[in-house]
Design an enzyme around this catalytic site. Structure first.
Site, PDB file in Angstrom:
ATOM      1  N   THR A  79      -2.686   2.585  -2.980  1.00  0.00           N
ATOM      2  CA  THR A  79      -1.395   2.675  -2.310  1.00  0.00           C
ATOM      3  C   THR A  79      -0.766   1.295  -2.270  1.00  0.00           C
ATOM      4  O   THR A  79      -1.422   0.317  -1.903  1.00  0.00           O
ATOM      5  CB  THR A  79      -1.536   3.226  -0.882  1.00  0.00           C
ATOM      6  OG1 THR A  79      -2.014   4.580  -0.943  1.00  0.00           O
ATOM      7  CG2 THR A  79      -0.192   3.224  -0.164  1.00  0.00           C
ATOM      8  N   PHE A  81       1.792  -1.129  -0.564  1.00  0.00           N
ATOM      9  CA  PHE A  81       2.517  -1.389   0.681  1.00  0.00           C
ATOM     10  C   PHE A  81       3.488  -2.538   0.459  1.00  0.00           C
ATOM     11  O   PHE A  81       3.227  -3.445  -0.336  1.00  0.00           O
ATOM     12  CB  PHE A  81       1.542  -1.760   1.804  1.00  0.00           C
ATOM     13  CG  PHE A  81       0.688  -0.623   2.296  1.00  0.00           C
ATOM     14  CD1 PHE A  81       1.027   0.067   3.448  1.00  0.00           C
ATOM     15  CD2 PHE A  81      -0.462  -0.253   1.611  1.00  0.00           C
ATOM     16  CE1 PHE A  81       0.237   1.111   3.909  1.00  0.00           C
ATOM     17  CE2 PHE A  81      -1.260   0.787   2.067  1.00  0.00           C
ATOM     18  CZ  PHE A  81      -0.909   1.468   3.221  1.00  0.00           C
TER      19      PHE A  81
END
Length: 273
Positions: free
Chosen positions: A172, A174
């Site tokens: 992921t 960010f």
């Protein structure tokens, strides 16, 4: 000590991203929604925010893209976090005891194959770590959560199965939100912007040509519906380079002539994935 907002409960992957980016000498501040994170940064209640913008399996986080358009904040940096999903429950429980599994919808989606092998009811919850916290605080037996190992340690749960995501290469990305642009640093940079083009043939082609003619590498193109024009879209663009680099500055000046509006979200150091 800098205060950094993230969405979710303590033990969420957002908190992990905060610590990995800023170091241990930081105060992660949990908020219930992405909108609350943006508002906390904009109002000055925290110094920065950390929000996910895309997952390598599930794709872009639509709500975050929409909030980037709504708030007058800058993207100051990025952090890519490896996502290891674990199934956890109260100590003493086994896989055979589990009848219900709670987690964030995105996490459940990323381990769908594993969960199908279990005879369980899968229930969407607002947060991965929040699911773990609920099990501990309510003493729920026969119930498991999908969350990070950090959450299992924080809430005293036993990991019944680790690495249950369907694809091992699960990451992921960010981004760091701030009220001011990031200072220029040495090394490779990345720029993010959002733009709208005319709803006519070739408009997007002409806009992206401003980058291609200067050999600026396009890294990502994401579309989202325009709020007030049904079936028209705005485009989020990531590309290599800093807005102050002469080729990028020239491309942005030309791009302004091929767009209805454009907003540079930020230029910041590019993370090596």
């Amino acid at each position: 000590m800098e205060r950094v907002a993230f969405q979710g409960e303590r033990g969420a992957f957002g908190e992990e991203a905060v610590v990995e980016y800023f170091g241990e000498d930081v105060e992660p501040v949990p908020y219930g929604t992405f909108a609350q994170v943006f508002q906390a940064v904009a109002s000055g209640h925290v110094d920065y925010g950390m929000v996910p913008v895309e997952n390598s399996i599930a794709g872009g986080i639509n709500e975050v893209y929409d909030l980037l358009r709504q708030y007058d904040l800058f993207v100051r940096g990025e952090r890519v976090v490896a996502v290891e999903l674990c199934l956890m429950a109260l100590p003493g429980q086994t896989l055979a005891d589990i009848r219900r599994v709670y987690s964030h919808p995105k996490a459940l989606e990323q381990c769908e194959g594993f969960l199908r092998t279990l005879a369980v009811e899968v229930i969407a919850h607002y947060d991965t770590a929040g699911s773990a916290r609920m099990i501990r605080e309510q003493g729920l037996r026969g119930v498991a959560a999908v969350a990070s190992r950090r959450a299992a340690d924080l809430y005293g749960l036993a990991v019944l199965a680790a690495g249950i995501q369907d694809l091992p290469e699960n990451y992921t990305r960010f981004i760091v939100l701030g009220r001011d642009p990031a200072p220029r640093s040495s090394g490779p940079s990345k720029t993010m912007l959002v733009m709208a083009v005319a709803h006519v043939p070739g408009s997007l082609y002409r806009a992206l040509g401003c980058l291609a003619r200067r050999n600026i590498n396009l890294l990502k193109l994401e579309s989202r519906p325009a709020r007030n024009r049904p079936w028209e879209y705005v485009f989020y663009v990531d590309f290599e380079g800093h807005r102050d680099d002469p080729p990028v500055a020239e491309a942005l000046a030309e791009l302004a002539q091929h767009t209805q509006w454009m907003k540079v979200l930020g230029s910041f150091p590019r993370t090596a994935y």
